[in-house]
Write a protein that holds these residues in place. Sequence first.
Motif, PDB file in Angstrom:
ATOM      1  N   ILE A  54       0.838  -1.208   0.000  1.00  0.00           N
ATOM      2  CA  ILE A  54       0.000   0.000   0.000  1.00  0.00           C
ATOM      3  C   ILE A  54       0.867   1.250   0.000  1.00  0.00           C
ATOM      4  O   ILE A  54       0.656   2.182  -0.796  1.00  0.00           O
ATOM      5  CB  ILE A  54      -0.943  -0.005   1.221  1.00  0.00           C
ATOM      6  N   VAL A  58       1.280   4.168  -3.028  1.00  0.00           N
ATOM      7  CA  VAL A  58       1.078   5.595  -2.753  1.00  0.00           C
ATOM      8  C   VAL A  58       2.300   6.398  -3.171  1.00  0.00           C
ATOM      9  O   VAL A  58       2.186   7.417  -3.871  1.00  0.00           O
ATOM     10  CB  VAL A  58       0.771   5.824  -1.251  1.00  0.00           C
ATOM     11  N   ASN A  61       2.851   6.885  -6.899  1.00  0.00           N
ATOM     12  CA  ASN A  61       1.993   7.908  -7.504  1.00  0.00           C
ATOM     13  C   ASN A  61       2.342   9.317  -7.029  1.00  0.00           C
ATOM     14  O   ASN A  61       2.387  10.259  -7.829  1.00  0.00           O
ATOM     15  CB  ASN A  61       0.530   7.611  -7.181  1.00  0.00           C
ATOM     16  N   VAL A  62       2.582   9.459  -5.739  1.00  0.00           N
ATOM     17  CA  VAL A  62       2.776  10.786  -5.155  1.00  0.00           C
ATOM     18  C   VAL A  62       4.084  11.433  -5.600  1.00  0.00           C
ATOM     19  O   VAL A  62       4.117  12.624  -5.956  1.00  0.00           O
ATOM     20  CB  VAL A  62       2.719  10.711  -3.615  1.00  0.00           C
ATOM     21  N   CYS A 104      -3.908   0.954  -7.602  1.00  0.00           N
ATOM     22  CA  CYS A 104      -4.601   1.766  -6.588  1.00  0.00           C
ATOM     23  C   CYS A 104      -5.791   1.005  -6.019  1.00  0.00           C
ATOM     24  O   CYS A 104      -6.022   1.010  -4.799  1.00  0.00           O
ATOM     25  CB  CYS A 104      -5.072   3.087  -7.202  1.00  0.00           C
ATOM     26  N   SER A 111      -6.167  -2.582   1.974  1.00  0.00           N
ATOM     27  CA  SER A 111      -6.159  -1.691   3.136  1.00  0.00           C
ATOM     28  C   SER A 111      -7.333  -1.951   4.068  1.00  0.00           C
ATOM     29  O   SER A 111      -7.236  -1.756   5.284  1.00  0.00           O
ATOM     30  CB  SER A 111      -6.173  -0.228   2.678  1.00  0.00           C
ATOM     31  N   LEU A 130      -3.703   7.440   3.640  1.00  0.00           N
ATOM     32  CA  LEU A 130      -3.173   6.760   2.455  1.00  0.00           C
ATOM     33  C   LEU A 130      -4.306   6.336   1.516  1.00  0.00           C
ATOM     34  O   LEU A 130      -4.187   6.461   0.295  1.00  0.00           O
ATOM     35  CB  LEU A 130      -2.349   5.539   2.871  1.00  0.00           C
ATOM     36  N   ASP A 131      -5.403   5.867   2.097  1.00  0.00           N
ATOM     37  CA  ASP A 131      -6.550   5.455   1.290  1.00  0.00           C
ATOM     38  C   ASP A 131      -7.149   6.645   0.539  1.00  0.00           C
ATOM     39  O   ASP A 131      -7.533   6.531  -0.633  1.00  0.00           O
ATOM     40  CB  ASP A 131      -7.631   4.827   2.171  1.00  0.00           C
ATOM     41  N   ILE A 133      -5.579   9.269  -0.452  1.00  0.00           N
ATOM     42  CA  ILE A 133      -4.646   9.589  -1.544  1.00  0.00           C
ATOM     43  C   ILE A 133      -4.858   8.637  -2.714  1.00  0.00           C
ATOM     44  O   ILE A 133      -4.890   9.057  -3.875  1.00  0.00           O
ATOM     45  CB  ILE A 133      -3.191   9.510  -1.042  1.00  0.00           C
ATOM     46  N   LEU A 134      -5.024   7.355  -2.409  1.00  0.00           N
ATOM     47  CA  LEU A 134      -5.250   6.363  -3.463  1.00  0.00           C
ATOM     48  C   LEU A 134      -6.548   6.634  -4.214  1.00  0.00           C
ATOM     49  O   LEU A 134      -6.601   6.502  -5.442  1.00  0.00           O
ATOM     50  CB  LEU A 134      -5.286   4.957  -2.855  1.00  0.00           C
TER      51      LEU A 134
END
Length: 345
Positions: A54, A58, A61-62, A104, A111, A130-131, A133-134
């Motif tokens: 997870i 993240v 992507n970030v 994602c 998660s 985090l979720d 953001i995903l």
Amino acid sequence: MVFTLLYSDNLEYGVQRLIMFLSLVVFPLCFSMYSQKDINFLYRNKYRYLFAYIITVVLFNVIPFLWFYITHYSFIEMLEHFPMTMKLNVGKYGMHAIYLSMHCSVALIFSVYVLQSLTTKWKVICLIVLDLILVCFLLIYAKKGSMIGLTIVAFLFILFRRKKITIRPYLFALIGLMVLIVAIPRTRNKFLEFKKIEAVGEGAPTSTNIRYTIYNVAKDVILDSPILGYGVGDFRSVLTDKYHELEIPVLQEGRYNAHNQFLSFLIIGGIVALLAFICTLLINFIFAVKFNDELLILFIIFYGILMLTDNILEKEAGVVYFSLFFNFLTAKSLFAIPNHSDLRR
């Protein structure tokens, strides 16, 4: 797949495809060599591994998003161009939005189960952030297959919850996701494509219309050789040749694959290859139900839905992770021995 190479004309391409599919053999072999002690160790640390994945998704992507936002684009431009940027401008780490949205979605599914294992409040808050953001990146990529698969799996997960106390937060999260999909023009327009589905020559070249046209072409190709298909070396060229024969410019230029893993197996190895793959999923699905393994059940359903819209197993970003997680989650059944009462039933 190896057998279909015997009646393929393009052996070089066939070998390349077999190398691509190699993960489907390597990971089962690796896991089959584990002892029961090894499997027990893996499952004791299962949620740590899932949490690591997870976090990795993240960060994957970030970090590029922040880098290109700081160095190249405005925020609005990033929202519009980020999917193509991730495909073309990150070198060997480039990945199509289909697979980015898949990762994602899988991370979000994982998660939910990791959340149940957390005991401290700050870890729960961290995972929820985090979720979120995903979900943001899932909406940026705006891929219908992943969003539909995730929504269906989320609904099934809620059905698995028996107590109202545990249902409510997940139900609110699902409703929130659906509201966002409808409210954001980018994702809403994607689903509005379903209002009018036409062949590419008759309507706009939307992703839905392109798939609809491809499926019709693939149907004709499959009917010409339904039992054994065309072989792993020729399946792509057979489809491309059909595009030229039917004079469909959009498909000719894009050289599109079948955009459906099940149809692709039919073209490669006919009903024999398709049944072999479906039996593999079905046998493990039965084990998942037998052991009441909710995560494995949802994982198989999610990928089954995703494979209806894309050839997930024909790119490294899809097949490697599918095979890894599939074998990791099914490893519990390696040392399962049904007792006599189970056999009688």
